[in-house]
Design a protein around this motif. Structure first.
Motif, PDB file in Angstrom:
ATOM      1  N   UNK C  22       0.836  -1.191   0.000  1.00  0.00           N
ATOM      2  CA  UNK C  22       0.000   0.000   0.000  1.00  0.00           C
ATOM      3  C   UNK C  22       0.882   1.256   0.000  1.00  0.00           C
ATOM      4  N   UNK C  23       1.971   1.211   0.761  1.00  0.00           N
ATOM      5  CA  UNK C  23       2.900   2.348   0.774  1.00  0.00           C
ATOM      6  C   UNK C  23       3.460   2.591  -0.633  1.00  0.00           C
ATOM      7  N   UNK C  24       3.871   1.530  -1.304  1.00  0.00           N
ATOM      8  CA  UNK C  24       4.404   1.662  -2.666  1.00  0.00           C
ATOM      9  C   UNK C  24       3.373   2.280  -3.590  1.00  0.00           C
ATOM     10  N   UNK C  25       2.174   1.737  -3.521  1.00  0.00           N
ATOM     11  CA  UNK C  25       1.160   2.118  -4.494  1.00  0.00           C
ATOM     12  C   UNK C  25       0.685   3.546  -4.267  1.00  0.00           C
ATOM     13  N   UNK C  26       0.705   3.965  -3.003  1.00  0.00           N
ATOM     14  CA  UNK C  26       0.309   5.331  -2.678  1.00  0.00           C
ATOM     15  C   UNK C  26       1.246   6.331  -3.359  1.00  0.00           C
ATOM     16  N   UNK C  27       2.555   6.112  -3.223  1.00  0.00           N
ATOM     17  CA  UNK C  27       3.516   7.037  -3.839  1.00  0.00           C
ATOM     18  C   UNK C  27       3.436   6.986  -5.350  1.00  0.00           C
ATOM     19  N   UNK C  28       3.232   5.812  -5.877  1.00  0.00           N
ATOM     20  CA  UNK C  28       3.177   5.720  -7.339  1.00  0.00           C
ATOM     21  C   UNK C  28       1.926   6.384  -7.879  1.00  0.00           C
ATOM     22  N   UNK C  29       0.802   6.167  -7.227  1.00  0.00           N
ATOM     23  CA  UNK C  29      -0.428   6.698  -7.803  1.00  0.00           C
ATOM     24  C   UNK C  29      -0.482   8.211  -7.671  1.00  0.00           C
ATOM     25  N   UNK C  30       0.052   8.757  -6.581  1.00  0.00           N
ATOM     26  CA  UNK C  30      -0.062  10.204  -6.409  1.00  0.00           C
ATOM     27  C   UNK C  30       1.103  10.927  -7.069  1.00  0.00           C
ATOM     28  N   UNK C  31       2.305  10.398  -6.931  1.00  0.00           N
ATOM     29  CA  UNK C  31       3.479  11.132  -7.405  1.00  0.00           C
ATOM     30  C   UNK C  31       4.142  10.492  -8.619  1.00  0.00           C
ATOM     31  N   UNK C  32       3.632   9.364  -9.075  1.00  0.00           N
ATOM     32  CA  UNK C  32       4.249   8.647 -10.186  1.00  0.00           C
ATOM     33  C   UNK C  32       5.715   8.346  -9.882  1.00  0.00           C
ATOM     34  N   UNK C  33       5.964   7.905  -8.674  1.00  0.00           N
ATOM     35  CA  UNK C  33       7.330   7.764  -8.182  1.00  0.00           C
ATOM     36  C   UNK C  33       7.456   6.383  -7.535  1.00  0.00           C
ATOM     37  N   UNK C  34       8.324   5.557  -8.080  1.00  0.00           N
ATOM     38  CA  UNK C  34       8.599   4.253  -7.487  1.00  0.00           C
ATOM     39  C   UNK C  34       9.656   4.472  -6.412  1.00  0.00           C
ATOM     40  N   UNK C  35       9.229   4.480  -5.166  1.00  0.00           N
ATOM     41  CA  UNK C  35      10.102   4.871  -4.062  1.00  0.00           C
ATOM     42  C   UNK C  35      10.820   3.650  -3.496  1.00  0.00           C
ATOM     43  N   UNK C  36      12.089   3.520  -3.863  1.00  0.00           N
ATOM     44  CA  UNK C  36      12.855   2.358  -3.425  1.00  0.00           C
ATOM     45  C   UNK C  36      13.299   2.447  -1.966  1.00  0.00           C
ATOM     46  N   UNK C  37      13.019   3.569  -1.296  1.00  0.00           N
ATOM     47  CA  UNK C  37      13.411   3.619   0.114  1.00  0.00           C
ATOM     48  C   UNK C  37      12.396   2.903   0.994  1.00  0.00           C
ATOM     49  N   UNK C  38      11.240   2.551   0.430  1.00  0.00           N
ATOM     50  CA  UNK C  38      10.180   1.970   1.253  1.00  0.00           C
ATOM     51  C   UNK C  38      10.632   0.722   2.035  1.00  0.00           C
ATOM     52  N   UNK C  39      11.277  -0.249   1.393  1.00  0.00           N
ATOM     53  CA  UNK C  39      11.727  -1.399   2.172  1.00  0.00           C
ATOM     54  C   UNK C  39      12.745  -1.010   3.250  1.00  0.00           C
ATOM     55  N   UNK C  40      13.511   0.042   2.957  1.00  0.00           N
ATOM     56  CA  UNK C  40      14.517   0.476   3.922  1.00  0.00           C
ATOM     57  C   UNK C  40      13.856   1.122   5.138  1.00  0.00           C
ATOM     58  N   UNK C  41      12.781   1.863   4.900  1.00  0.00           N
ATOM     59  CA  UNK C  41      12.064   2.476   6.021  1.00  0.00           C
ATOM     60  C   UNK C  41      11.475   1.393   6.919  1.00  0.00           C
TER      61      UNK C  41
END
Ligand SMILES: Nc1ncnc2c1ncn2[C@@H]1O[C@H](COP(=O)(O)OP(=O)(O)OP(=O)(O)O)[C@@H](O)[C@H]1O
Ligand SMILES: [Mg+2]
Lengths: 261, 309, 305
Positions: C22-41
């Motif tokens: 859900x964290x991944x999809x939230x950033x992608x849907x709103x910002x079009x950004x695949x945030x690779x820091x998510x697993x690190x957080x």
């Protein structure tokens, strides 16, 4: 001899139900200089996109030099003799000027040999010299190392035209070549385009600057809301009631043109 | 030559070839985050042929390259239909699937890995790296290179200029995969052993960063990027302890467990990445920068003609 | 019965994946950004939680904290880290040079943060897995012969509440409407008077919170944390997101659960070594056959920022 170079028949295109081009037909005689004009959003750029195959028309045919080109993909159309420029300059920002022009030669490259032929400044290859000569013959003096992004706007506009010329087209489609240029640059551009026309290239020009249209083109097609409302000599266009109406009356027409620049 | 230098030259050569493999895809505007997968294919192809079939070095290395190249070519048709984030994920997933399959293959040694009988010294990777570098420079100066760079800049216009965008991307991607495979084959022979854990997601990330930080506009970029980040830890060998102390002092940590040096190298790579994306997202070495260093190119045409006489 | 037990386990496992997906999809849907820091957080929350519970606050401020407090600290650190990431990966990284890889700038930048955060944790705590001194993980609950561990059931409940809350927020709250406007068209949102700079950090706060909670739940459930714990979860969550469809919250939920089930079924029939191949295979096949996944929108993640 009487066969037109470009023949557009009953062309229509709509985006999501909104008709952008409706049943437009016109012809461009070989060697002619035709202007395609009309208010903002009339569908001029869309017409270019249909001709070059960026979009596919819903109905209608396009004939170039006697051949129906509808089945050709966009990539193949430049090879048929139809090259274009863009309303917003779309040169490759990370290529040098000469390299951009060499890209224009792409449609003439044949077979893998042409693909592995060096094109760099060091090799002084045939392609490189040809591009440089073309630029020089159009009085554009550049250094090989000039990357496009660093050049002035007026020069870039011309380079885009030269890039299209490098394909050795029969028909040159120019989308607002004078937009953003001042009076001096526009005059220089007109001479430049006349010089091209003299070499036998047919011109189809989208332009808002009516003084350039008058001094460059012989005939004109006017689009309004995707429909053709006038097709005839440039000298008579300002007398046509439909055209005047489209441009919101004679007095406002002048203002509107000025607003585009 | 001492073992230290041999090791350094070997890994440097392998990384340079690997970086060029990814560069070819990135140069057409396609981010390939599956580098480790192609390297693994090359490494295992070479290792298998050397170990199980007693093939000579020449054959194993060529096969590593061909296997990765052919698989890259085949996969590129479906995978290059993907765009943007989807392409990044697709290539990444490809590498993971390759690793997952090798992990489960008994013939390829599974989780334990495969020993590689034929050992190569530093000279083979070094020569290969020089050939690859020269080859890529040459390729970028041909019409193919011109077209690659145009597709990167504006694919719609490239298409209208008569470029077969899809074909160019497929060729660049497959050729890049072959180079990644070559680097893998060299790795297998240079280290006499392959195990799949080496070809992990982090490796794909590092090599992509080498290319992007070095700059993907010219062939100088990956060369510089790979060299910089391979040699950086060596250069830091002496200064690192001092740096560590300073950082620990600043953070107020005393007597912390001696950290692994590898980690610092990656912290530095990470910081460099973040800073570069802010200040110079197009990479360290740009086209403009290279041109500025060529004096001949600064002169207009007439002046150059005179100079040539 | 064993199969049923595996399905139950898969659902439980899926709930952690769901949160991260859900964290991944939230950033992608709103910002079009695949945030690779998510697993690190996610990892950061777990490791900081462990560190607080085992060592206590730094600089000798306090001794070991009770585990709930320690985990709360982990979540806070994850949120703060996420906001730092926003500051450097996203805020100033918009269209600077026009070409086809520019949409990747935030993505690449987040790869940089992944390296920084993960390796800083390694430097601080070493690479070994650590036992988390949480509540007993053995507390079980038997239901028709299927054994469910209490922490898992609690996690599942927390996750369901989280997702429901998020869906409500995106649909009905003011901030949710603003976020959707930004997702639709950032420029238009700006013209409508939405201050992108103020609103975008909310996405990163939510991301940090989701990852932090997932990390905390993981620590409690498995009783073990390590600097590597994000890699595995991250890949499963990405797979879940893609299978469910980029940009769809319910897609991420469905995808996370599906991946959890695929994992358990694979272990059941083929052994743990095969999981990597099947999970990523599911992702790759989805991408190649139906890139929009089960519920996603095809447009998301395709073009430039
Ligand atoms: N891809 C598209 N999808 C939907 N609508 C489009 C698309 N391309 C063009 N249009 C619409 O078609 C209409 C005509 O656009 P076009 O760009 O052809 O106008 P134009 O005559 O070139 O105007 P201008 O003088 O401003 O350049 C506009 O209303 C535009 O919004
Ligand atoms: Mg237009």
């Amino acid at each position: 001899m009487t066969q037109p170079l470009l023949k557009v028949d009953d062309l229509s295109k709509s985006f999501g139900g909104l008709a952008v081009i409706s049943e437009v037909s016109f012809e461009v005689p070989a060697g002619g200089r035709l202007a395609l004009i009309g208010p903002n959003g009339a569908g001029k750029t869309t017409m270019f996109n249909l001709l070059t195959g960026v979009y596919r028309q819903d109905v209608g045919t396009v004939t170039l030099d006697g051949e129906v080109i509808d089945a050709y993909p966009s990539r193949a159309r430049i090879g048929l003799g139809m090259a274009r420029s863009f309303q917003n300059i779309r040169l490759m920002p990370h290529l040098s000027v000469v390299e951009n022009v060499m890209l224009g030669q792409q449609s003439r490259a044949r077979g893998w040999r042409d693909f592995v032929a060096p094109v760099s400044a060091f090799g002084r290859s045939a392609a490189y010299r040809e591009a440089e000569d073309l630029l020089a013959s159009m009085n554009i003096e550049t250094r090989p190392g000039d990357v496009v992004a660093t050049l002035p706007y007026g020069i870039r506009k011309k380079i885009e035209v030269v890039r299209a010329l490098a394909a050795k087209p029969k028909l040159l489609l120019l989308d607002e070549p004078a937009a953003g240029l001042n009076a001096v640059e526009t005059a220089s551009l007109r001479d430049f385009l006349l010089q091209i026309s003299e070499t036998g290239v047919t011109l189809l020009v989208v332009e808002h600057d009516m003084s350039l249209v008058r001094s460059l083109c012989t005939s004109t097609v006017v689009l309004n809301f995707g429909r053709k409302i006038y097709d005839g000599p440039v000298s008579k266009v300002h007398e046509d009631p439909q055209v005047l109406e489209a441009y919101l009356g004679p007095r406002h027409a002048g203002e509107k043109e000025a607003a585009h620049v | 030559m001492s073992g230290y230098w041999i090791g350094l030259i070997t890994i440097l050569s392998i990384n340079v070839i690997f970086a060029y493999g990814i560069f070819l895809a990135v140069a057409t505007g396609q981010l390939n985050l599956g580098g480790a997968g192609f390297q693994a294919l090359g490494a295992y192809a070479a290792a298998y042929l050397a170990m199980e079939m007693d093939q000579p070095l020449f054959v194993t290395i060529a096969s590593g390259m061909i296997v990765a190249g052919v698989i890259g070519f085949a996969i590129s048709f479906p995978i290059l239909r993907l765009k943007g984030v989807y392409l990044v994920l697709g290539t990444f997933a490809f590498a993971e699937v390759v690793a997952g399959l090798i992990l489960n293959s008994d013939a390829l040694g599974g989780a334990t890995g495969l020993p590689v009988p034929t050992f190569i010294d530093w000279d083979v990777p070094a020569i290969a790296a020089v050939i690859v570098a020269v080859g890529v420079f040459w390729l970028m100066s041909t019409r193919f290179g011109l077209v690659v760079r145009s597709v990167h800049d504006d694919e719609v216009v490239a298409d209208l200029m008569g470029v077969n965008v899809r074909m160019v991307r497929v060729c660049a991607f497959a050729l890049g995969a072959a180079l990644a495979g070559l680097s893998g084959a060299l790795y297998a022979h240079a280290y006499s052993f392959v195990e799949i854990q080496v070809f992990n997601a982090s490796l794909s990330i590092y090599v992509l960063l080498y290319v992007l930080l070095g700059g993907a506009q010219t062939a100088w970029g990956p060369l510089f990027g790979a060299a910089f980040f391979t040699l950086l830890p060596e250069a830091l060998r002496d200064t690192l302890p001092a740096l560590k102390e300073a950082v620990f002092g600043a953070l107020g940590i005393e007597g912390a467990a001696t950290p692994p040096d590898e980690s610092w190298r990656f912290v530095i790579l990470g910081v460099a990445t973040v800073l570069m994306m802010i200040f110079r997202p197009e990479g360290l070495i740009t086209r403009t920068m290279v041109e500025r260093l060529r004096p001949l190119n600064r002169a207009p045409r007439a002046a150059r003609a005179e100079a040539a006489e | 019965m064993l199969l049923l037990q595996q399905i139950a386990n898969g659902l439980m496992l899926g709930s952690v994946y769901v949160t991260v997906a859900v964290a991944f999809t939230l950033t992608i849907s709103i910002l079009n950004f695949l945030n690779f820091t998510i697993p690190t957080l996610f990892m950061l929350a777990g490791m900081v939680g462990w560190s607080l519970a085992f060592w206590g606050l730094p600089f000798g401020i306090s001794g070991p904290l009770p585990w709930p407090l320690a985990l709360a600290g982990g979540v806070v650190v994850a949120i703060v880290a996420s906001l730092i990431v926003e500051r450097f990966t996203f805020r100033y990284l918009k269209t600077r040079y026009g070409d086809s890889t520019e949409h990747a700038i935030p993505l690449v930048s987040s790869l940089g943060f992944l390296l920084i955060l993960e390796n800083l944790v390694r430097i601080e705590h070493g690479s070994d897995a650590q036992r988390f001194p949480g509540p007993s993980a053995d507390l079980t609950l038997s239901l028709a012969g299927i054994h469910l561990r209490v922490p898992q059931v609690v996690s599942l409940a927390v996750v369901v509440l989280l997702v429901l809350g998020l869906v409500w927020m995106m649909k009905s709250s003011r901030i949710g409407r603003m976020l959707r406007a930004i997702a639709e068209n950032p420029d238009a949102a700006g013209i409508l008077g939405i201050e992108t700079r103020r609103v975008v950090p909310v996405v990163f706060m939510l991301t940090g919170m989701l990852c932090g909670l997932a990390g905390a739940l993981f620590a409690v459930n498995y009783g073990e944390v390590s600097p590597q714990m994000g890699e595995d979860i991250g890949s499963k969550a990405i797979a879940g997101m893609v299978v469910g469809g980029l940009g769809s919250l319910w897609g991420a939920v469905a995808g996370g659960v599906i991946i959890g089930l695929i994992e358990m079924m694979t272990i059941h029939w083929a052994g743990a070594d095969t999981v990597q191949a099947t999970v990523w295979g599911a992702l790759l096949i989805t991408l190649l056959i139906r890139p929009q996944g089960l519920f996603g929108h095809h447009a998301i993640g395709k073009g430039k920022l």
